[in-house]
Design a protein around this motif. Structure first.
Motif, PDB file in Angstrom:
ATOM      1  N   PRO A 175       0.435   5.662  -1.348  1.00  0.00           N
ATOM      2  CA  PRO A 175      -0.328   6.683  -2.064  1.00  0.00           C
ATOM      3  C   PRO A 175       0.449   7.213  -3.271  1.00  0.00           C
ATOM      4  CG  PRO A 175       0.706   7.657  -0.151  1.00  0.00           C
ATOM      5  CD  PRO A 175       1.067   6.204  -0.133  1.00  0.00           C
ATOM      6  N   HIS A 212      -5.977  -0.630  -8.373  1.00  0.00           N
ATOM      7  CA  HIS A 212      -5.878   0.592  -7.564  1.00  0.00           C
ATOM      8  C   HIS A 212      -6.132   1.832  -8.418  1.00  0.00           C
ATOM      9  CE1 HIS A 212      -4.255   3.310  -4.421  1.00  0.00           C
ATOM     10  NE2 HIS A 212      -3.766   3.976  -5.448  1.00  0.00           N
ATOM     11  N   SER A 250      -7.172   1.381  -1.281  1.00  0.00           N
ATOM     12  CA  SER A 250      -7.177   2.780  -0.852  1.00  0.00           C
ATOM     13  C   SER A 250      -8.476   3.103  -0.135  1.00  0.00           C
ATOM     14  CB  SER A 250      -7.012   3.701  -2.062  1.00  0.00           C
ATOM     15  OG  SER A 250      -8.074   3.522  -2.979  1.00  0.00           O
ATOM     16  N   SER A 306       0.834  -1.203   0.000  1.00  0.00           N
ATOM     17  CA  SER A 306       0.000   0.000   0.000  1.00  0.00           C
ATOM     18  C   SER A 306       0.869   1.253   0.000  1.00  0.00           C
ATOM     19  CB  SER A 306      -0.910   0.012   1.230  1.00  0.00           C
ATOM     20  OG  SER A 306      -1.796  -1.073   1.190  1.00  0.00           O
TER      21      SER A 306
END
Length: 820
Positions: free
Chosen positions: A615, A681, A631, A613
């Motif tokens: 961003p 994602h 997310s 994970s």
């Protein structure tokens, strides 16, 4: 798929009930199986069979040492190797292949007999999960045996089944199967049937448009993520439309209309010149591309007539100037004008005596889904949390006492609990179908997880009790109520009453935290994320279970599961079909796996079943880095979900299902067509991001445009799209304020347009989005021609003004356009 090489049927069995000796296995053809004959006979003649005129049961062979076949003649020939289980080579290579046994029981009343009836059962053993296609043959063969009882009947059945020619059936990849299962179009992947003259043609229906029924709620047929993040407060409020209304007048005479012929492929057009809709070969509406396309993507045209889109359009002169960015793949012109009846099936026939029986082999079946199961029936029978009895357990009750029975069942499946379906005085076939539906539920309809069928016993009895109770985490179907009083189960579901019982000794059999070892503590930004490792003795567990919500170990309110079940029930109440419900459960299991990956990363520092994970990030002097992993809109909701699901995830990580997924994920990443970034994602970001920067939008679009070119990459992208929305969210890039984003979106759609399946997805866009694509694609080509010194005849000022007005109106009218 199997061909005509004799691999469809391995054995044919016949059993009958003898008044003095009980159930007897009379024939085994072509040779004995080497399994205890009394066990086979009892499995073929279930309890209470004499009370049913006909009954179907299913059981498996090669699961345990008790039911593993050991015939005299070796069966390990190339024709009998295992079917394509995902990642099966390493883990299952040492095991014999699982055999599915389809069994027909029939009671024929005869007053001259001592018991007044004759009970017989005929079964075939096959490697195919779509065993339902053999039912007509079994019916005729058993009738044949009743009229002329001899082993010749078994030989005829054996030869007839193995004579079925499935060699011409298209073999679909996992991505192609996912696309096919999400589509109701009967011409999906019709190009794969182009060279099959034996496939009958579909009747022509002219220009009749098939339109989905309206529903009072977008939630009932949206995807799982939509249910979580876009849930409507008022279920009866009609959804807002993103496209123009059916009585709009945007297609005025004299307005600029790009060439429909330049966007045609095999008779199907992306755009229609009069802007009133589409005319597809076979009469299918573009609104039927998916079983659950939401209302804002459905093309509504009840009062307009469709105009055909032949290559002789008045604007076809543009074709010589417009070329796609990639050459189209070869596609026969006749393929879409003469489609098969339904490309979801391979149609063939089988000859049995003087009859030719039609066979419809489903092409989208995964190995973990066997027979004709029904998730809708499963949900309807076990519909209320108020019918759940027994103690609460963190593996099962992820929503406390209000956890829905279907969620309890899913939790029991993935955490490896012993499960029994009881159907007292019910047909054994009915109980078997519930077991098969449960296996499909746990595996995401076979598309996500595996390892459930190998521990399933759709019909179990006292005679083979030692066999199936020796299997850890068995899933059994029984008709004898004596099993309810035994202590050999963790979860019992009564299909007659809908009651669900959790074993009173569940904490003794599954003590929480005794054997849990986490390599790293779960320290979050807001504090400690408590897991099973923080729970002490069994006395403390019992105390916590009684205290319920007053404890820190309380069963957290899992809104995601509650919303998901509400959406499933609404879809069923609104009479949506089995296909939609299956796709929704597939999405649910996919999201569970991605959540487990995030949990595993937080718990251990790395994950084996997903992308790490991170961003989206950008810094001066460096290329932007795409995000990955599951997310969330905010960190608080992330940790709430991790806490609520931590216990069942920890328990799942100790099962064979998890180990299978680790192996499958590694192979999938090695063989993936789109590599280097987390595709799901990026698609979820376009779908749910509240504030997306222009830089992130451009980076995502550019990554997709640069990595989606081949057919394998196209189908992988289409299979990863949110179910029920298709290209809707990607198409918002056509209306983005930045020109580079719009150009990248056009590049992606140009690649999709070179393949027939991509054309079908483009056709499903609403009118504004299709027009925006065609207009910008023509503008891009004219610009390219001008740079190369070509004709460069751009549109007139009035045309530019009309295009500008359309672009502006599209942005304003599309209320679902997210904020980037």
């Amino acid at each position: 798929m199997g061909g005509s090489n004799g691999s469809h049927c391995s054995f044919v069995l016949l059993a009958e009930f003898h008044i003095f000796e009980g159930a007897q296995l009379k024939y085994q053809f072509p040779q004995p199986l080497g399994v205890d004959e009394s066990i086979l006979a009892m499995s073929m003649l279930p309890d209470g069979a004499e009370a049913q005129l006909d009954d179907w049961t299913i059981f498996f062979l090669n699961q345990t040492p008790f039911n593993t076949i050991s015939p005299v003649l070796a069966l390990d020939t190339p024709e009998t190797q295992s079917i394509d289980l995902p990642g099966n080579d390493d883990e299952r290579g040492k095991k014999r292949e699982l055999l599915c046994v389809l069994n027909l029981v029939r009671t024929k009343h005869d007053k001259t007999l001592d018991r007044g009836a004759k009970v017989m059962a005929l079964a075939i053993c096959t490697r195919h999960p779509y065993i339902q296609i053999f039912k007509p043959l079994l019916l005729m063969a058993l009738d044949d045996y009743f009229s002329n009882p001899s082993q010749d009947c078994l030989a005829r059945l054996f030869d007839a089944v193995n004579a079925i020619d499935l060699s011409g059936a298209p073999t679909l990849s996992r991505s192609e199967k996912l696309i096919m299962r999400s589509s109701e179009r009967k011409d999906i992947f019709v190009e794969k049937f182009a060279n099959l003259p034996s496939q009958p043609a579909a009747p022509h229906h002219g220009s009749r448009m098939v339109q989905h029924k309206s529903t009072p709620s977008t939630d009932s047929h949206s995807s799982f993520e939509d249910g979580l993040l876009m849930r409507s407060k008022d279920r009866d409020k009609p959804p807002e439309r993103s496209g123009p209304s059916s009585n709009g007048s945007h297609g005025q005479p004299g307005s600029y209309s790009p060439s429909d012929s330049s966007f045609s492929l095999g008779g199907s057009a992306v755009w229609v010149g009069d802007e009133s809709g589409l005319d597809l070969a076979g009469g299918e509406s573009s609104s039927t591309t998916s079983s659950s396309y939401t209302k804002d993507t459905t093309i509504t045209a009840t009062s307009r007539k469709r105009r055909s889109t032949g290559a002789s359009s008045s604007s076809s002169h543009l074709l010589s100037h417009f070329k796609p960015s990639a050459p189209p793949q070869p596609f026969p012109d006749h393929a879409r004008s003469n489609p098969v009846k339904d490309t979801h099936f391979y149609h063939t026939t089988v000859a049995y005596k003087d009859h030719h029986l039609p066979i419809k082999m489903p092409l989208g079946t995964f190995p973990e889904e066997v027979g004709d199961y029904s998730l809708i029936t499963l949900v309807k029978v076990f519909s209320s949390y108020q019918q759940v009895t027994g103690p609460l357990h963190p593996h099962l009750h992820t929503n406390g006492a209000q956890t829905h029975p279907i969620i309890i069942l899913f939790n029991a499946l993935v955490t490896g609990k012993r499960i029994i379906f009881l159907g007292h005085k019910r047909p054994a076939g009915e109980v078997s179908n519930f077991v098969l539906a449960a296996c499909a539920l746990g595996s995401g309809c076979g598309a996500v997880l595996r390892g459930f069928i190998e521990r399933a016993f759709p019909y179990a009895n006292l005679r083979n009790r030692d066999d199936w109770e020796s299997v850890p985490a068995y899933i059994a179907g029984v008709t004898n109520p004596i099993f309810e009083s035994s202590k050999a189960w963790d979860l019992l579901l009564d299909i007659s009453t809908g009651n669900v019982s959790v074993a009173k000794e569940i904490h003794t059999n599954w003590p929480v935290g005794i054997s849990i070892q986490i390599s790293a503590p779960l320290i979050t930004r807001s504090g400690t994320l408590k897991t099973e490792a923080s729970v002490g003795s069994e006395e403390e567990i019992a105390r916590i279970a009684k205290e319920g919500s007053k404890s820190d170990f309380a069963f957290k309110d899992n809104n995601a599961d509650r919303i998901f079940i509400d959406d499933i029930r609404a879809a069923i109440d609104d009479h949506f079909g089995e296909g939609l419900v299956r796709m929704r459960f597939t999405e649910y299991v996919m999201r569970f796996v991605r959540l487990a990956s995030r949990y595993e990363e937080e718990a251990t520092g790395s994950t084996k079943v997903g992308f790490p994970s991170s961003p989206f990030s950008e810094s001066p002097g460096h290329l932007p880095q795409l995000g990955s992993g599951l997310s969330f809109n905010d960190e608080a909701s992330c940790w709430r979900e991790l806490v609520a699901n931590g216990h069942r995830i920890e328990a799942w990580r100790k099962t064979n299902s998890y180990q299978y997924l680790v192996a499958d994920y590694g192979k999938h990443q090695a063989n993936a067509a789109i590599k280097g970034f987390d595709l799901v994602h990026q698609l979820m970001r376009f779908r749910h991001a509240k504030n997306m920067t222009d830089s992130e939008a451009l980076t995502i679009m550019r990554a997709l445009a640069d990595n989606v070119g081949s057919y394998e990459q196209v189908v992988e992208l289409l299979a990863s799209l949110p179910h029920g929305n298709g290209l809707l969210f990607l198409a918002f890039g056509l209306l983005h304020p930045r020109e580079l984003v719009r150009e990248a979106t056009v590049d992606i759609f140009d690649q999709l347009r070179t393949f027939p399946v991509g054309v079908l997805f483009l056709q499903a866009l609403n009118q504004f989005q299709r027009y925006a694509y065609v207009r910008q694609a023509h503008a891009k080509e004219r610009k390219h021609l001008e740079q190369q010194g070509g004709p460069g005849n751009g549109p007139s000022d009035s045309t530019q003004g009309q295009q500008g007005r359309l672009h502006s109106n599209s942005v304003v009218s599309d209320r679902s356009n997210p904020t980037y």
